[in-house]
Design a protein around this motif. Structure first.
Motif, PDB file in Angstrom:
ATOM      1  N   LYS A  52      43.582 -62.532 -12.392  1.00  0.00           N
ATOM      2  CA  LYS A  52      43.342 -61.394 -12.789  1.00  0.00           C
ATOM      3  C   LYS A  52      43.795 -60.470 -14.328  1.00  0.00           C
ATOM      4  O   LYS A  52      44.430 -60.790 -14.105  1.00  0.00           O
ATOM      5  CB  LYS A  52      42.425 -60.706 -11.486  1.00  0.00           C
ATOM      6  CG  LYS A  52      43.749 -60.244 -11.221  1.00  0.00           C
ATOM      7  CD  LYS A  52      44.488 -58.174 -11.282  1.00  0.00           C
ATOM      8  CE  LYS A  52      46.046 -58.250 -10.918  1.00  0.00           C
ATOM      9  NZ  LYS A  52      45.781 -56.633 -11.693  1.00  0.00           N
ATOM     10  N   CYS A  54      41.263 -57.749 -16.032  1.00  0.00           N
ATOM     11  CA  CYS A  54      40.933 -56.180 -16.673  1.00  0.00           C
ATOM     12  C   CYS A  54      40.585 -55.191 -15.007  1.00  0.00           C
ATOM     13  O   CYS A  54      40.667 -53.917 -14.573  1.00  0.00           O
ATOM     14  CB  CYS A  54      39.945 -56.393 -17.320  1.00  0.00           C
ATOM     15  SG  CYS A  54      38.612 -56.776 -16.075  1.00  0.00           S
ATOM     16  N   ALA A  55      40.294 -56.609 -14.190  1.00  0.00           N
ATOM     17  CA  ALA A  55      39.628 -55.742 -13.045  1.00  0.00           C
ATOM     18  C   ALA A  55      37.977 -54.886 -12.841  1.00  0.00           C
ATOM     19  O   ALA A  55      37.941 -53.922 -11.549  1.00  0.00           O
ATOM     20  CB  ALA A  55      40.980 -54.762 -11.884  1.00  0.00           C
ATOM     21  N   VAL A  58      35.161 -58.020 -17.423  1.00  0.00           N
ATOM     22  CA  VAL A  58      35.422 -57.462 -18.884  1.00  0.00           C
ATOM     23  C   VAL A  58      36.184 -58.666 -19.633  1.00  0.00           C
ATOM     24  O   VAL A  58      36.157 -59.321 -20.572  1.00  0.00           O
ATOM     25  CB  VAL A  58      36.176 -56.226 -19.385  1.00  0.00           C
ATOM     26  CG1 VAL A  58      36.376 -56.070 -20.882  1.00  0.00           C
ATOM     27  CG2 VAL A  58      34.887 -54.917 -19.121  1.00  0.00           C
ATOM     28  N   GLY A  60      36.797 -61.506 -17.274  1.00  0.00           N
ATOM     29  CA  GLY A  60      36.652 -63.256 -17.115  1.00  0.00           C
ATOM     30  C   GLY A  60      37.511 -63.581 -16.589  1.00  0.00           C
ATOM     31  O   GLY A  60      36.864 -64.832 -16.523  1.00  0.00           O
ATOM     32  N   ASP A  62      38.901 -63.880 -12.908  1.00  0.00           N
ATOM     33  CA  ASP A  62      38.426 -64.073 -11.839  1.00  0.00           C
ATOM     34  C   ASP A  62      37.605 -64.314 -11.284  1.00  0.00           C
ATOM     35  O   ASP A  62      36.743 -63.876 -10.195  1.00  0.00           O
ATOM     36  CB  ASP A  62      38.867 -62.624 -10.964  1.00  0.00           C
ATOM     37  CG  ASP A  62      37.583 -61.573 -11.418  1.00  0.00           C
ATOM     38  OD1 ASP A  62      37.468 -61.782 -12.394  1.00  0.00           O
ATOM     39  OD2 ASP A  62      38.019 -60.214 -10.686  1.00  0.00           O
ATOM     40  N   LEU A  72      32.645 -62.939  -9.741  1.00  0.00           N
ATOM     41  CA  LEU A  72      34.229 -62.217 -10.337  1.00  0.00           C
ATOM     42  C   LEU A  72      34.228 -61.324  -9.198  1.00  0.00           C
ATOM     43  O   LEU A  72      33.447 -60.662  -8.258  1.00  0.00           O
ATOM     44  CB  LEU A  72      34.025 -61.255 -11.372  1.00  0.00           C
ATOM     45  CG  LEU A  72      33.074 -61.987 -12.925  1.00  0.00           C
ATOM     46  CD1 LEU A  72      32.871 -60.819 -13.734  1.00  0.00           C
ATOM     47  CD2 LEU A  72      34.026 -63.031 -13.714  1.00  0.00           C
TER      48      LEU A  72
HETATM   49  S1  FES Z   1      39.245 -59.150 -13.274  1.00  0.00           S
HETATM   50 FE1  FES Z   1      38.117 -59.103 -15.409  1.00  0.00          FE
HETATM   51  S2  FES Z   1      36.390 -60.272 -14.675  1.00  0.00           S
HETATM   52 FE2  FES Z   1      37.754 -59.326 -13.132  1.00  0.00          FE
END
Ligand code: FES
Ligand code: SF4
Length: 237
Positions: A52, A54-55, A58, A60, A62, A72
């Motif tokens: 993971k 960006c959480a 954005v 991609g 996870d 995601l």
């Molecule tokens: S952590 Fe980046 S898209 Fe889910």
């Protein structure tokens, strides 16, 4: 509420085969599955491996299978997949990729296919004035495809790739369309050998699973069919 994440674990260096492990975790219905995974890693089992960054949908990194659906973890809420106390949510890695550890897969084949369609603007003509002008309509023709975050959810969701690993796959074709449909691009014939062959676009059987899985709502199946039409028209000339 308490839910149980039933997570597929696999370390190729020490394990013979993957096994599922249950992790009870206290969550709010509005938490994301990524929050639950991070809670497990911090407080229950630091050996659990997943990607993971960006959480926020954005980067991609996870993408995984949650209750059999490719998505995601950061865009999937607990309430989307678990309604009642004690419900089990099954978490597995994306399909068709070698597992490196637990939920982390080796996406090399995905990126090789992506690069094979030359996903960049091809145009050797001299630029007139300052830039290559494009109308709003011309830009709209491929707008959705510019949102791809290369998460591979569509790749794992595609039933054709399960039977035919040599199929180019949905994301690579959608990204070829992103440039083929771009009024500034001149790379049609350069991309043709990769697309116009049995394992290129023609292996797509319109299952629509890629379109359903895509977290960026890219009209993948439609873009694949438009690419097929472009190639058919090229041959009719
Ligand atoms: S952590 Fe980046 S898209 Fe889910
Ligand atoms: S097309 Fe959608 S599902 Fe496929 S890689 Fe791009 S963002 Fe992910």
């Amino acid at each position: 509420m308490k839910i149980i994440l039933k997570i597929q674990r696999f370390n190729p260096e020490t394990d013979e085969k993957p096994e599922h492990q249950n992790y009870p975790v206290e969550v709010e219905p509005t938490d994301r599955i990524l929050d639950a995974l991070m809670h497990i890693k911090r407080f229950q089992d630091g050996t659990l491996a997943f990607r993971k960054s960006c959480a926020h949908g954005v980067c991609g990194s996870d993408a995984m299978r949650i209750n059999g659906k490719d998505c995601l973890a950061c865009k999937t809420l607990v309430q989307d997949v678990a309604k009642i106390e004690g419900e089990i949510v099954i978490i597995e890695p994306l399909r068709y990729f070698p597992v490196q550890r637990d939920l982390i897969v080796d996406q090399t084949v995905f990126f090789e296919k992506y690069r094979s369609v030359k996903p960049f603007l091809i145009n050797d003509e001299p630029v007139v004035e300052k830039e290559r002008i494009q109308s709003q309509e011309e830009r709209t023709a491929f707008d959705d495809t510019t949102s791809c975050i290369l998460c591979s959810a569509c790749f794992s969701a595609c039933p054709v790739l399960g039977e035919n690993p040599d199929f180019l796959g949905p994301a690579a074709i959608a990204q070829s369309y992103r440039f083929l449909a771009d009024s500034r691009d001149r790379g049609f014939e350069e991309r043709l050998p990769v697309l116009d062959k049995p394992n290129g676009i023609w292996a797509c059987q319109n299952h629509f699973q890629c379109t359903r899985a895509c977290p960026r709502r890219i009209k993948i199946t439609r873009r694949i069919n438009q690419t097929k039409n472009m190639i058919n028209k090229y041959h009719e000339k």
